[in-house]
Design a protein around this motif. Structure first.
Motif, PDB file in Angstrom:
ATOM      1  N   GLY A  32      -1.814   2.501  -3.209  1.00 25.97           N
ATOM      2  CA  GLY A  32      -3.152   2.709  -2.663  1.00 25.97           C
ATOM      3  C   GLY A  32      -4.227   2.119  -3.543  1.00 25.97           C
TER       4      GLY A  32
ATOM      5  N   THR B  47       1.206   5.943   1.135  1.00 21.33           N
ATOM      6  CA  THR B  47       0.313   4.942   0.542  1.00 21.33           C
ATOM      7  C   THR B  47      -0.964   4.820   1.362  1.00 21.33           C
ATOM      8  OG1 THR B  47       1.282   3.061   1.744  1.00 21.33           O
ATOM      9  CG2 THR B  47       2.296   3.675  -0.356  1.00 21.33           C
ATOM     10  N   GLY B  48      -0.817   4.915   2.685  1.00 14.90           N
ATOM     11  CA  GLY B  48      -1.999   4.842   3.535  1.00 14.90           C
ATOM     12  C   GLY B  48      -2.982   5.954   3.232  1.00 14.90           C
TER      13      GLY B  48
ATOM     14  N   TYR C 166      -4.768   5.311  -0.042  1.00 19.06           N
ATOM     15  CA  TYR C 166      -5.800   4.283   0.162  1.00 19.06           C
ATOM     16  C   TYR C 166      -7.004   4.855   0.913  1.00 19.06           C
ATOM     17  CZ  TYR C 166      -7.852  -0.079   1.976  1.00 19.06           C
ATOM     18  OH  TYR C 166      -8.700  -1.111   2.312  1.00 19.06           O
TER      19      TYR C 166
ATOM     20  N   HIS D 139      -0.114  -0.194   6.042  1.00 23.89           N
ATOM     21  CA  HIS D 139       0.642   0.823   5.296  1.00 23.89           C
ATOM     22  C   HIS D 139       1.727   1.456   6.162  1.00 23.89           C
ATOM     23  CE1 HIS D 139      -2.161   0.718   1.896  1.00 23.89           C
ATOM     24  NE2 HIS D 139      -3.076   0.509   2.820  1.00 23.89           N
TER      25      HIS D 139
ATOM     26  N   ALA E 163       2.419  -3.473   2.179  1.00 28.90           N
ATOM     27  CA  ALA E 163       3.481  -2.662   2.781  1.00 28.90           C
ATOM     28  C   ALA E 163       4.778  -3.448   2.900  1.00 28.90           C
ATOM     29  CB  ALA E 163       3.021  -2.139   4.139  1.00 28.90           C
TER      30      ALA E 163
END
Length: 335
Positions: free
Chosen positions: A114, A166-167, A170, A216, A245
Motif C-alpha cells: 500500500g 493491500t487495497g 492504500y 489491488h 498487484a
C-alpha cells in the motif's frame, strides 16, 4: 516423543531476507529445523529428500510444489507455511487431498505494498518519472521542465480495484492525504464500504471518474485481463494507472499501445515476463515508472512475515486454530 521437524525450504538468500536471529530462535524453539543445504529446493527430488520426515514445511520463492511425488516421500507432512501471499504455486489438489493444511503471511505485506502504491501515485501525479527520464536522457533544461500538468493528491478522485489487504492499506493512506476514493469489489459489503469511507461503484464508472486507478485485485477468471483496450479508453486523458498487484489483471499489449500514445501515464511493479527483458519497449517510455516486482520487499514486511510463519507453526503444533489458513474454497478467491 520426538520433536516435530520443521523443514525450511528456502534458498539461503531468501532465508536471510525473512529470518533474522530472533525469528530463527523462535522457529528452533518449535522443533528441529531442517535446511536444504546446497540442494535446489526448486527441484522435486531435492524437496522430497528435505521433507522425508518433516511435519511442517516453510516455503518461499523458488520452492517446488507439493506434487504427488513429493508427498509420497513425505508421509508425516501436515502443514505448509508460506512466507508470501499467494500459495497457488506450491499447493496442489494432491496436497489438499492428503490433508496438508496451508497458511500464508500475506498480511505482513499489505502495508508495504500500500505504501509503495502511494509512493508511485505521488510520483506519477507530480510527473517525477518524466522529469527523471528527460534529465537522464540528455534533454535540455527547458524541454525537461515542459511536463504535462501536475496534480495534487488532495481532492483528487482515486479509483481502487479490489478492497484486498493491500487495497485497504492504500485506501487508508490516500484518504489520509485527502483523496476521494471509489472502489470496485464484488465482495465488499455496504458496512465495510462505510467503515472505509469510500464509494462503491462499477468498473466503468470508476475508470471514467478517476484521476488515478490503482489495482489491488487477486487473479481470478473474472479479473484476468480486466483492464484491456476498452477499459483503458474509458480513462480520461492524463489519467494514471498503478499496478502493484498482478500483471495478469492488465492486457499488457493493450496497455503498451495506449502508453505509446502518451495519453496515460503508468507505474508498474509487475509484468507478464519477469525478469522484464532488457529490450522490452516499456522500459524506454518516458511516461512509465517501472520497479522490479519489489513492492512488498521492505525489511519490516519480511520480518513481519517471518513472525507470522513462526506464530502459525506454533499454533498448529499446539492444536490451536490458524489465523491465516488457506482452504480449498479460499484458494479459489485469492490471488
Amino acid at each position: 516423543m520426538s520433536a516435530p521437524v520443521v523443514a525450511v525450504a528456502l534458498t539461503p538468500q531468501v532465508r536471510t531476507l525473512f529470518f533474522d536471529a530472533a525469528a530463527w530462535a523462535a522457529l528452533r524453539r518449535l522443533g528441529e529445523v531442517r535446511l536444504p543445504g546446497e540442494d535446489d529446493i526448486g527441484d522435486e527430488t531435492a524437496l522430497a529428500r528435505l521433507l522425508a520426515d518433516a511435519d511442517v514445511v516453510v516455503t518461499g520463492w523458488g520452492t517446488a510444489p507439493l506434487t504427488a511425488r513429493v508427498l509420497a516421500a513425505a508421509p508425516r507432512l501436515r502443514l505448509l507455511a508460506h512466507t508470501g501471499a499467494s500459495v497457488k504455486p506450491f499447493v496442489t489438489p494432491a496436497s489438499f487431498a492428503r490433508g496438508v493444511r496451508v497458511t500464508q503471511a500475506g498480511d505482513a505485506m499489505a502495508y508495504a505494498v500500500g505504501e509503495q502504491a502511494l509512493a508511485l501515485t505521488l510520483a506519477l501525479l507530480h510527473r517525477l518519472h518524466r522529469f527523471d527520464h528527460a534529465l537522464r536522457t540528455g534533454v535540455d533544461w527547458a524541454t525537461a521542465k515542459a511536463a504535462p500538468p501536475r496534480r495534487e493528491l488532495r481532492g483528487a478522485t482515486v479509483g481502487v480495484v479490489g478492497a484486498s489487504r493491500t487495497g485497504r492499506a492504500y485506501i487508508g493512506l490516500v484518504r489520509a492525504l485527502g483523496a476521494r476514493v471509489l472502489v470496485v469489489d464484488p465482495y465488499l459489503c455496504d458496512a465495510d464500504a462505510a467503515a472505509l469511507g469510500i464509494e462503491r461503484v462499477g468498473l466503468d464508472d470508476l475508470l471514467t471518474r478517476s484521476l488515478v486507478v490503482s489495482l489491488h485485485a487477486p487473479v481470478l477468471p473474472e479479473t484476468t485481463r480486466m483492464i484491456s483496450a476498452r477499459e483503458l479508453a474509458l480513462m480520461p486523458a492524463g489519467a494514471l494507472l498503478v499496478n502493484t498487484a498482478r500483471a495478469a489483471l492488465v492486457d499488457e499489449a493493450a496497455l503498451l499501445a495506449e502508453l505509446r500514445t502518451g495519453r496515460l501515464d503508468a507505474a508498474l511493479d509487475v509484468f507478464d515476463a519477469e525478469p522484464l527483458p532488457v529490450d522490452h519497449p516499456i522500459r524506454a517510455l518516458p511516461n512509465v515508472l517501472v520497479t522490479p516486482h519489489e513492492s512488498a520487499g521492505t525489511v519490516q514486511s519480511r520480518r513481519r512475515a517471518a513472525a507470522i510463519v513462526c506464530d502459525e507453526v506454533d499454533r498448529f503444533l499446539r492444536g490451536e486454530p490458524l489465523r491465516h489458513e488457506v482452504t480449498v474454497d479460499l484458494l479459489d478467491t485469492t490471488g
